[in-house]
Write an enzyme that holds these catalytic residues in place. Structure first.
Site, PDB file in Angstrom:
ATOM      1  N   CYS A  50       0.851  -1.183   0.000  1.00  0.00           N
ATOM      2  CA  CYS A  50       0.000   0.000   0.000  1.00  0.00           C
ATOM      3  C   CYS A  50       0.890   1.237   0.000  1.00  0.00           C
ATOM      4  O   CYS A  50       1.780   1.354   0.844  1.00  0.00           O
ATOM      5  CB  CYS A  50      -0.911  -0.011   1.220  1.00  0.00           C
ATOM      6  SG  CYS A  50      -1.890   1.492   1.413  1.00  0.00           S
ATOM      7  N   CYS A  79       0.285   3.213   3.640  1.00  0.00           N
ATOM      8  CA  CYS A  79       0.763   2.714   4.937  1.00  0.00           C
ATOM      9  C   CYS A  79       1.847   1.646   4.846  1.00  0.00           C
ATOM     10  O   CYS A  79       2.422   1.267   5.859  1.00  0.00           O
ATOM     11  CB  CYS A  79      -0.408   2.177   5.756  1.00  0.00           C
ATOM     12  SG  CYS A  79      -1.103   0.624   5.120  1.00  0.00           S
ATOM     13  N   CYS A 137      -7.269  -1.122   1.317  1.00  0.00           N
ATOM     14  CA  CYS A 137      -6.252  -1.625   2.233  1.00  0.00           C
ATOM     15  C   CYS A 137      -6.899  -1.821   3.602  1.00  0.00           C
ATOM     16  O   CYS A 137      -7.535  -0.907   4.128  1.00  0.00           O
ATOM     17  CB  CYS A 137      -5.100  -0.635   2.319  1.00  0.00           C
ATOM     18  SG  CYS A 137      -3.884  -1.050   3.591  1.00  0.00           S
ATOM     19  N   CYS A 197      -5.279   0.890   6.384  1.00  0.00           N
ATOM     20  CA  CYS A 197      -5.509   2.341   6.385  1.00  0.00           C
ATOM     21  C   CYS A 197      -6.744   2.779   5.612  1.00  0.00           C
ATOM     22  O   CYS A 197      -7.084   3.957   5.623  1.00  0.00           O
ATOM     23  CB  CYS A 197      -4.289   3.072   5.851  1.00  0.00           C
ATOM     24  SG  CYS A 197      -3.989   2.783   4.092  1.00  0.00           S
ATOM     25  N   CYS A 211      -8.301  -5.834  -9.811  1.00  0.00           N
ATOM     26  CA  CYS A 211      -7.949  -4.801 -10.780  1.00  0.00           C
ATOM     27  C   CYS A 211      -7.569  -3.555  -9.979  1.00  0.00           C
ATOM     28  O   CYS A 211      -8.422  -2.891  -9.396  1.00  0.00           O
ATOM     29  CB  CYS A 211      -9.150  -4.545 -11.680  1.00  0.00           C
ATOM     30  SG  CYS A 211      -8.799  -3.511 -13.093  1.00  0.00           S
TER      31      CYS A 211
END
Length: 198
Positions: free
Chosen positions: A88, A91, A137, A140, A160
């Site tokens: 991510c 984070c 995510c 976060c 995707c």
């Protein structure tokens, strides 16, 4: 606004009926009235918006914080083939492995599996008058993209994902750095008005 909520409610009710739910209103109302995802305050990790605006590029911020979409075939990782893990960009949580990345032809990085089941949160997304499954995510709440059921075996799934929501950690940092320098750096992204995939 009331018209949009009513339309979303009917779409959610129709979806729940198709799924054979006997408790249509209990299932449909939260998705419509509470939104497609949790608020920023309910995620395990949060960052001040001012910090994110400084740390992320405008495109990364638009995608992860405003549920934006980059144009197809423009993202840094659309044709990326190096071995490593995708994290991510907000984070640093590990999300995908290069072992599950495949070329879907969609123009966005696609993965048939996630590293850990708890890495990504799935939620109903009724934006743009259609039903999709949004991926965020789990740490976060950053918007990543969407999940579709048209991927390859063994999972049949296609995550995707916007390149702008990802960072890459190569298995061999030295080879990736030299390759990036030789290619002249990362590709730039642009905003797409037609958000059909992501």
């Amino acid at each position: 606004m009331a018209v949009l909520l009513r339309r979303g409610f009917f779409i959610a009710r129709h979806h729940a009926l198709r799924q054979g739910s006997s408790s249509v209103y209990r299932l449909a109302l939260p998705a419509v009235l509470l939104g497609a995802r949790r608020t920023k305050k309910t995620w395990p990790v949060s960052f001040p918006q001012e910090e994110l605006r400084k740390r992320l590029t405008p495109m990364q911020y638009h995608i992860t914080q405003e549920r934006g979409t980059e144009s197809a075939f423009t993202g840094e990782f659309a044709h990326h083939k190096d071995e490593g893990t995708y994290t991510c960009v907000v984070c640093g949580a590990v999300l995908f492995s290069s072992n599950s990345k495949f070329d879907s032809g969609s123009g966005w990085p696609s993965f048939f599996d996630i590293v850990k089941e708890e890495s990504v949160t799935l939620s109903d997304d009724f934006s743009y008058g259609m039903h999709r499954v949004e991926t965020t995510c789990s740490q976060c709440g950053a918007h990543l993209g969407h999940l579709f059921d048209d991927g390859p075996r063994p999972t049949g799934k296609r995550y995707c994902i916007n390149s702008g929501s990802l960072a890459f950690q190569p298995n061999d940092p030295a080879s990736s750095a030299s390759k990036s320098t030789a290619e002249g750096g990362a590709a730039s992204s642009s905003v797409s008005d037609g958000k059909t995939e992501l």
